[in-house]
Motif scaffolding. Sequence first.
Motif, PDB file in Angstrom:
ATOM      1  N   HIS A   1     -10.579 -84.895 -12.861  1.00  0.00           N
ATOM      2  CA  HIS A   1     -10.739 -85.954 -11.865  1.00  0.00           C
ATOM      3  C   HIS A   1     -11.064 -85.380 -10.481  1.00  0.00           C
ATOM      4  N   THR A   2     -10.603 -84.170 -10.228  1.00  0.00           N
ATOM      5  CA  THR A   2     -10.921 -83.492  -8.973  1.00  0.00           C
ATOM      6  C   THR A   2     -12.418 -83.217  -8.902  1.00  0.00           C
ATOM      7  N   VAL A   3     -12.985 -82.736 -10.005  1.00  0.00           N
ATOM      8  CA  VAL A   3     -14.429 -82.465 -10.060  1.00  0.00           C
ATOM      9  C   VAL A   3     -15.206 -83.773  -9.962  1.00  0.00           C
ATOM     10  N   LEU A   4     -14.760 -84.788 -10.674  1.00  0.00           N
ATOM     11  CA  LEU A   4     -15.436 -86.090 -10.609  1.00  0.00           C
ATOM     12  C   LEU A   4     -15.406 -86.653  -9.191  1.00  0.00           C
ATOM     13  N   HIS A   5     -14.296 -86.466  -8.483  1.00  0.00           N
ATOM     14  CA  HIS A   5     -14.190 -86.919  -7.097  1.00  0.00           C
ATOM     15  C   HIS A   5     -15.255 -86.222  -6.244  1.00  0.00           C
ATOM     16  N   ALA A   6     -15.413 -84.914  -6.431  1.00  0.00           N
ATOM     17  CA  ALA A   6     -16.434 -84.161  -5.691  1.00  0.00           C
ATOM     18  C   ALA A   6     -17.827 -84.672  -6.043  1.00  0.00           C
ATOM     19  N   TYR A   7     -18.106 -84.852  -7.329  1.00  0.00           N
ATOM     20  CA  TYR A   7     -19.414 -85.350  -7.766  1.00  0.00           C
ATOM     21  C   TYR A   7     -19.688 -86.730  -7.165  1.00  0.00           C
ATOM     22  N   GLN A   8     -18.665 -87.592  -7.138  1.00  0.00           N
ATOM     23  CA  GLN A   8     -18.847 -88.940  -6.590  1.00  0.00           C
ATOM     24  C   GLN A   8     -19.112 -88.902  -5.088  1.00  0.00           C
ATOM     25  N   GLU A   9     -18.442 -87.995  -4.395  1.00  0.00           N
ATOM     26  CA  GLU A   9     -18.689 -87.855  -2.958  1.00  0.00           C
ATOM     27  C   GLU A   9     -20.141 -87.431  -2.715  1.00  0.00           C
ATOM     28  N   LEU A  10     -20.612 -86.488  -3.508  1.00  0.00           N
ATOM     29  CA  LEU A  10     -21.993 -86.019  -3.367  1.00  0.00           C
ATOM     30  C   LEU A  10     -22.994 -87.106  -3.769  1.00  0.00           C
ATOM     31  N   ARG A  11     -22.609 -87.931  -4.717  1.00  0.00           N
ATOM     32  CA  ARG A  11     -23.453 -89.083  -5.071  1.00  0.00           C
ATOM     33  C   ARG A  11     -23.533 -90.049  -3.900  1.00  0.00           C
TER      34      ARG A  11
ATOM     35  N   ALA B   1     -18.390 -82.379 -15.724  1.00  0.00           N
ATOM     36  CA  ALA B   1     -17.159 -82.255 -14.928  1.00  0.00           C
ATOM     37  C   ALA B   1     -16.061 -81.571 -15.728  1.00  0.00           C
ATOM     38  N   ARG B   2     -15.968 -81.875 -16.996  1.00  0.00           N
ATOM     39  CA  ARG B   2     -14.939 -81.276 -17.850  1.00  0.00           C
ATOM     40  C   ARG B   2     -15.143 -79.762 -17.957  1.00  0.00           C
ATOM     41  N   GLU B   3     -16.400 -79.344 -18.055  1.00  0.00           N
ATOM     42  CA  GLU B   3     -16.735 -77.920 -18.135  1.00  0.00           C
ATOM     43  C   GLU B   3     -16.364 -77.196 -16.831  1.00  0.00           C
ATOM     44  N   VAL B   4     -16.716 -77.813 -15.703  1.00  0.00           N
ATOM     45  CA  VAL B   4     -16.406 -77.223 -14.396  1.00  0.00           C
ATOM     46  C   VAL B   4     -14.892 -77.133 -14.212  1.00  0.00           C
ATOM     47  N   ALA B   5     -14.197 -78.210 -14.553  1.00  0.00           N
ATOM     48  CA  ALA B   5     -12.745 -78.234 -14.403  1.00  0.00           C
ATOM     49  C   ALA B   5     -12.100 -77.132 -15.241  1.00  0.00           C
ATOM     50  N   GLY B   6     -12.563 -76.962 -16.458  1.00  0.00           N
ATOM     51  CA  GLY B   6     -12.015 -75.927 -17.324  1.00  0.00           C
ATOM     52  C   GLY B   6     -12.265 -74.534 -16.773  1.00  0.00           C
ATOM     53  N   ALA B   7     -13.465 -74.304 -16.260  1.00  0.00           N
ATOM     54  CA  ALA B   7     -13.825 -72.987 -15.724  1.00  0.00           C
ATOM     55  C   ALA B   7     -13.021 -72.652 -14.469  1.00  0.00           C
ATOM     56  N   LEU B   8     -12.725 -73.675 -13.662  1.00  0.00           N
ATOM     57  CA  LEU B   8     -12.003 -73.450 -12.409  1.00  0.00           C
ATOM     58  C   LEU B   8     -10.491 -73.608 -12.556  1.00  0.00           C
TER      59      LEU B   8
END
Length: 118
Positions: free
Chosen positions: A51-61, A39-46
């Motif tokens: 926490h925004t990326v983690l929220h997306a990952y949790q929704e998909l989980r 998530a940290r890598e995705v957040a940095g790239a975008l």
Amino acid sequence: MLLRIDPASEVSLFAQVAASIRSDAASGRLRPGDRLPAAREVAGALGINVHTVLHAYQELRDEGLLDMRRGRGAVVTDAAGDLASLRDQVAQLVRSARAKGVSPDVLAALVKEFTHDD
């Protein structure tokens, strides 16, 4: 995997990240067993909050598309294969509807009719 977001969109960033991952799974670009970047890598790239990326990952989980385990990160589940298969079936349905002259609005209404829980 290439995540796409539009900061100017009215759709929340986490929903855009989740939709992008869903799309990659449905298209077969993500397959069961694939690991998503941290998530940290995705957040940095975008350029967005982790926490925004983690929220997306949790929704998909929660949808069953990702399995998240400490130390393993986010891993695509077998549901991605089901989603890709369903996408193929939808594409076939759209082609069939087009051949019969059914408009996209009518097709969407027909599909919606079967998605309501009665």
